[in-house]
Design a protein around this motif. Structure first.
Motif, short mmCIF file in Angstrom:
data_model
loop_
_atom_site.label_atom_id
_atom_site.label_comp_id
_atom_site.label_asym_id
_atom_site.label_seq_id
_atom_site.Cartn_x
_atom_site.Cartn_y
_atom_site.Cartn_z
N LEU A 1 0.86 -1.17 0.00
CA LEU A 1 0.00 0.00 0.00
C LEU A 1 0.90 1.23 0.00
N HIS A 2 0.64 2.19 -0.92
CA HIS A 2 1.45 3.41 -0.92
C HIS A 2 0.54 4.63 -1.09
N ASP A 3 1.06 5.81 -0.75
CA ASP A 3 0.27 7.03 -0.88
C ASP A 3 0.52 7.70 -2.23
N ILE A 4 -0.12 8.85 -2.44
CA ILE A 4 -0.04 9.51 -3.74
C ILE A 4 1.32 10.14 -3.99
N GLU A 5 2.15 10.20 -2.94
CA GLU A 5 3.52 10.68 -3.08
C GLU A 5 4.49 9.54 -3.35
N GLN B 1 -4.39 11.08 -12.12
CA GLN B 1 -5.40 11.00 -13.17
C GLN B 1 -6.35 9.82 -12.97
N MET B 2 -5.98 8.88 -12.13
CA MET B 2 -6.83 7.71 -11.88
C MET B 2 -8.02 8.10 -11.00
N ARG B 3 -9.18 7.59 -11.35
CA ARG B 3 -10.38 7.82 -10.55
C ARG B 3 -10.42 6.86 -9.37
N PRO B 4 -11.07 7.24 -8.27
CA PRO B 4 -11.23 6.30 -7.15
C PRO B 4 -11.87 5.00 -7.63
N GLY B 5 -11.27 3.88 -7.28
CA GLY B 5 -11.76 2.58 -7.70
C GLY B 5 -11.19 2.10 -9.03
N GLU B 6 -10.49 2.99 -9.75
CA GLU B 6 -9.94 2.61 -11.06
C GLU B 6 -8.67 1.78 -10.90
N SER B 7 -8.48 0.82 -11.81
CA SER B 7 -7.29 -0.04 -11.78
C SER B 7 -6.51 0.10 -13.08
N LYS B 8 -5.21 -0.16 -13.00
CA LYS B 8 -4.35 -0.18 -14.18
C LYS B 8 -3.36 -1.34 -14.05
N ARG B 9 -2.98 -1.91 -15.22
CA ARG B 9 -2.03 -3.01 -15.24
C ARG B 9 -0.79 -2.56 -16.00
N PRO C 1 11.42 -9.63 -13.24
CA PRO C 1 10.27 -8.99 -13.90
C PRO C 1 8.97 -9.25 -13.13
N VAL C 2 8.09 -8.24 -13.14
CA VAL C 2 6.82 -8.35 -12.41
C VAL C 2 5.66 -7.88 -13.28
N GLU C 3 4.53 -8.46 -13.01
CA GLU C 3 3.25 -8.01 -13.57
C GLU C 3 2.51 -7.29 -12.45
N ILE C 4 2.18 -6.01 -12.66
CA ILE C 4 1.65 -5.17 -11.59
C ILE C 4 0.22 -4.76 -11.89
N ASN C 5 -0.63 -4.88 -10.88
CA ASN C 5 -2.00 -4.32 -10.93
C ASN C 5 -2.10 -3.29 -9.81
N ILE C 6 -2.40 -2.04 -10.18
CA ILE C 6 -2.50 -0.96 -9.20
C ILE C 6 -3.92 -0.42 -9.20
N ARG C 7 -4.44 -0.19 -8.01
CA ARG C 7 -5.83 0.27 -7.88
C ARG C 7 -5.87 1.45 -6.92
N ARG C 8 -6.57 2.52 -7.34
CA ARG C 8 -6.77 3.68 -6.45
C ARG C 8 -7.96 3.39 -5.54
N HIS D 1 -4.64 6.82 -1.43
CA HIS D 1 -3.90 5.58 -1.23
C HIS D 1 -4.11 4.63 -2.40
N PHE D 2 -3.09 3.83 -2.67
CA PHE D 2 -3.12 2.90 -3.79
C PHE D 2 -2.65 1.53 -3.30
N VAL D 3 -3.35 0.49 -3.76
CA VAL D 3 -2.94 -0.86 -3.43
C VAL D 3 -2.32 -1.47 -4.69
N VAL D 4 -1.15 -2.07 -4.51
CA VAL D 4 -0.39 -2.63 -5.63
C VAL D 4 -0.22 -4.13 -5.40
N ILE D 5 -0.68 -4.93 -6.38
CA ILE D 5 -0.53 -6.38 -6.33
C ILE D 5 0.44 -6.77 -7.45
N SER D 6 1.56 -7.40 -7.06
CA SER D 6 2.62 -7.73 -8.02
C SER D 6 2.84 -9.24 -8.06
#
Length: 374
Positions: free
Chosen positions: A272-276, A320-328, A342-349, A357-362
């Motif tokens: 879990l990381h913040d917007i900074e 630019q990500m909306r709350p609840g939006e995810s990116k891979r 190498p990692v495959e990352i899914n990040i969700r706001r 806050h953002f949760v990152v699953i790698s």
């Protein structure tokens, strides 16, 4: 209103001269008076007793059917105890017998003003009480008062609703109240009440069992006043139905426990990381795969771990990500020993108050390939 329109008009003139704030319309018949009431909003009616078609009492009864709270003054030259008694029974606001001279109009003007102001004050009080009752209902909140010496508790209607008790009960005593308290909470409530009687704050949450057997959570607060001898005398309090809040908190606690278990036991690396970009919380799998301790990772930013992440580009993307939006995305992590993988990352706001806050699953791509050979 007077059967003699000239006299009615004269009386209206006297009243308006007596009080500039008064504006009076004169009519000669009850039917005309009722028609006027249907066309214009009036603050008060002044009526004679002897009139054609209807006497003053009959006119009063007709008015009361449509306007039960409108001030009505019977101003008549035909005075008797019988008429006065009948007028009071019919709901007259005031009764004044006509006299000779103009001084009577000063008295009548005072009666008009007093009745109108009293009615307005009563209407305002009723509106305030209505708003208060509505607010209590919306907040599931009721009020109560206790005479400690007499051991009598008086509840507002809202409290009766919370406890599922008929509101025709005038009062209950302490033992009767305690019958509603959940058996598992009785000792706690008694302890808090005894402490309040010595001056401590009374603010307690406990369960009750309503008359139909439903278990509810309530919060009770009270202020206790003491008599000249220092003995507790009165208690004024509120009770709020907090069942929904408690149930929601219980659901959240269970959900949180499941999420913590998922976070801790997941085979994926999670942080879990913040917007900074500051890492707030890593899970054990991320620590194990990268070789960093939890303390070391929480002192790092995500670009200290992710070799392909540019700080400016990343923070712009996150904003630019909306709350609840995810990116891979695909990237590469650097381990504590300097090696990379190498990692495959899914990040969700996140949302609901945690949008910064953002949760990152790698996932380790090499490990994925090992688990799923072609």
């Amino acid at each position: 209103m007077d059967d003699n329109l000239d006299l009615a008009t004269l009386a209206a003139d006297f009243l308006e001269r007596e009080r500039e704030r008064l504006s009076v319309d004169a009519v000669a018949k009850p039917t005309a008076g009722l028609q006027k009431l249907g066309e214009t909003a009036y603050d008060c009616i002044i009526s004679d007793y002897e009139m054609p078609g209807q006497n003053g009492i009959e006119f009063l009864k007709a008015v009361r059917e449509e306007y039960p709270a409108l001030p009505f003054i019977l101003f008549t030259g035909k005075g008797s105890e019988e008429i006065a008694s009948e007028a009071i029974s019919a709901g007259v606001s005031d009764y004044l017998q006509k006299e000779t001279g103009t001084e009577q109009y000063e008295i009548l003007a005072n009666r008009i003003v007093n009745n109108v102001e009293r009615t307005r004050a009563q209407r305002q009080l009723e509106e305030q009480n209505s708003h208060f009752r509505q607010a209590q209902s919306m907040a599931h909140l009721g009020s109560w008062e206790k005479d400690i010496h007499a051991d009598e508790i008086y509840w507002s209607d809202a409290v009766f609703d919370i406890f599922g008790l008929d509101a025709d009960v005038t009062s209950i005593d302490h033992n009767q109240f305690m019958e509603f308290v959940h058996p598992a909470d009785k000792a706690h409530v008694e302890e808090e009440w005894r402490a309040a009687l010595t001056g401590d704050e009374y603010d307690v949450e406990h369960r009750i069992v309503t008359t139909d057997g439903e278990t509810r959570w309530v919060r009770e607060r009270a202020e206790i006043t003491f008599d000249k001898t220092g003995a507790p005398a009165k208690a004024l309090g509120v009770v709020q139905d907090i069942t929904e809040r408690k149930e929601q908190a219980d659901r959240l606690q269970k959900t949180s426990a499941r999420l913590r278990a998922l976070f801790e036991r997941s085979p994926d690396m999670i942080n879990l990381h913040d917007i900074e970009g500051q890492i707030i919380k890593p899970n054990p799998q991320l620590c194990e795969r990268t070789g960093y301790s939890e303390a070391e990772l929480t002192d790092m930013s995500v670009w200290d771990l992710d070799t392909e992440l540019e700080p400016d580009e990343a923070t712009l993307l996150w904003k630019q990500m909306r709350p609840g939006e995810s990116k891979r995305v695909d990237s590469t992590y650097r381990c504590r020993d300097g090696s990379t993988f190498p990692v495959e990352i899914n990040i969700r706001r996140l949302g609901q108050g945690h949008t910064d806050h953002f949760v990152v699953i790698s996932r380790d791509v090499e490990q994925l390939g090992a688990d799923h050979p072609e």
